[in-house]
Scaffold this motif. Structure first.
Motif, short mmCIF file in Angstrom:
data_model
loop_
_atom_site.label_atom_id
_atom_site.label_comp_id
_atom_site.label_asym_id
_atom_site.label_seq_id
_atom_site.Cartn_x
_atom_site.Cartn_y
_atom_site.Cartn_z
N ALA A 18 0.83 -1.22 0.00
CA ALA A 18 0.00 0.00 0.00
C ALA A 18 0.86 1.26 0.00
N ARG A 19 1.93 1.28 0.77
CA ARG A 19 2.79 2.47 0.84
C ARG A 19 3.43 2.74 -0.52
N ALA A 20 3.91 1.70 -1.19
CA ALA A 20 4.54 1.88 -2.51
C ALA A 20 3.53 2.38 -3.54
N VAL A 21 2.31 1.85 -3.50
CA VAL A 21 1.26 2.30 -4.43
C VAL A 21 0.89 3.75 -4.13
N TYR A 22 0.72 4.07 -2.83
CA TYR A 22 0.41 5.45 -2.44
C TYR A 22 1.51 6.40 -2.91
N ASN A 23 2.77 6.06 -2.66
CA ASN A 23 3.88 6.93 -3.07
C ASN A 23 3.89 7.13 -4.58
N PHE A 24 3.68 6.06 -5.33
CA PHE A 24 3.61 6.16 -6.78
C PHE A 24 2.52 7.15 -7.20
N LEU A 25 1.34 7.02 -6.59
CA LEU A 25 0.22 7.90 -6.95
C LEU A 25 0.42 9.32 -6.44
N PHE A 26 1.05 9.48 -5.28
CA PHE A 26 1.34 10.83 -4.79
C PHE A 26 2.28 11.54 -5.75
N ARG A 27 3.27 10.82 -6.22
CA ARG A 27 4.21 11.43 -7.17
C ARG A 27 3.52 11.73 -8.48
N ARG A 28 2.54 10.95 -8.84
CA ARG A 28 1.79 11.19 -10.06
C ARG A 28 0.86 12.38 -9.95
N THR A 29 0.20 12.53 -8.80
CA THR A 29 -0.84 13.54 -8.65
C THR A 29 -0.39 14.78 -7.90
N ALA A 30 0.66 14.67 -7.10
CA ALA A 30 1.13 15.75 -6.22
C ALA A 30 0.03 16.16 -5.24
N SER A 31 -0.85 15.24 -4.91
CA SER A 31 -1.94 15.50 -3.96
C SER A 31 -2.10 14.30 -3.04
N ALA A 32 -1.95 14.54 -1.75
CA ALA A 32 -2.06 13.45 -0.78
C ALA A 32 -3.46 12.85 -0.77
#
Length: 191
Positions: free
Chosen positions: A33-47
């Motif tokens: 979950a943390r790796a997926v979240y980090n990937f998506l945070f870097r993609r969206t720049a929105s927590a």
């Protein structure tokens, strides 16, 4: 969940989850979950967007657990591919919504997310937006390998599996992307 199951690889846990073992799926979630979240945070720049999309990725994984067969010992390449699709689908949806509002002449009522008031989160999002802008300037094929290898920590073989390309192609794209990013990103002390 037993110690033995915690030492199992993702493929075995995926098979157990496919048979209805919710604890096995929970362990997969805990692992990735943390790796997926980090990937998506870097993609969206929105927590908040990254949190929502991470939930969507794992919901889809749960729904597809009986249909998808992992070809590696790790579920992460497949999860990141699903995350990529989820982010792109979200962007298209937001873009269509904004275009519809503009055509209708409706002004959007913008209320900032209360979580954005936390100074650390604002700083993280601002820094990530700068990095994301630089990465967005890369050609799509180079951007994908940066997101998978550098941001998500996949090895080049796993990235090749996630993208459906040869490992040598991943290596050359990653090398070119690194060279381009050196020219695009300005470090704070150079400003």
């Amino acid at each position: 969940m037993t110690l033995r199951s915690e030492m199992m690889n993702d493929r075995d846990l995926w098979d157990l989850a496919g048979a209805g073992d919710t604890e096995a799926f929970g362990l997969l979630f805990d692992r990735h979950a943390r790796a997926v979240y980090n990937f998506l945070f870097r993609r969206t720049a929105s927590a908040s967007d990254a949190e929502d999309l991470t939930s969507s990725v794992f919901l889809l994984a749960w729904r597809k657990r009986t249909q998808v067969v992992l070809d590696r010992d790790s579920a992460l390449p497949w999860l990141l591919k699903v995350a990529d699709y989820a982010a792109r689908t979200e962007w298209r949806s937001v873009r269509r919504y904004r275009l519809a509002l503009a055509r209708a002449g409706v002004a959007r009522d913008e209320h900032p997310d209360h979580a954005d008031e936390v100074a650390a989160q604002i700083d993280d999002e601002r820094r990530m937006a700068e990095v994301r802008r630089a990465v967005r300037l890369l050609p799509r094929h180079e951007r994908q390998v940066v997101e998978l290898c550098i941001w998500s920590g996949l090895d080049q073989q796993a990235a090749a599996v996630a993208l459906g390309i040869a490992v040598g192609t991943v290596k050359s794209r990653l090398s070119r992307a690194r060279q381009r990013l050196q020219g695009l990103l300005v470090l704070p002390q150079e400003r």
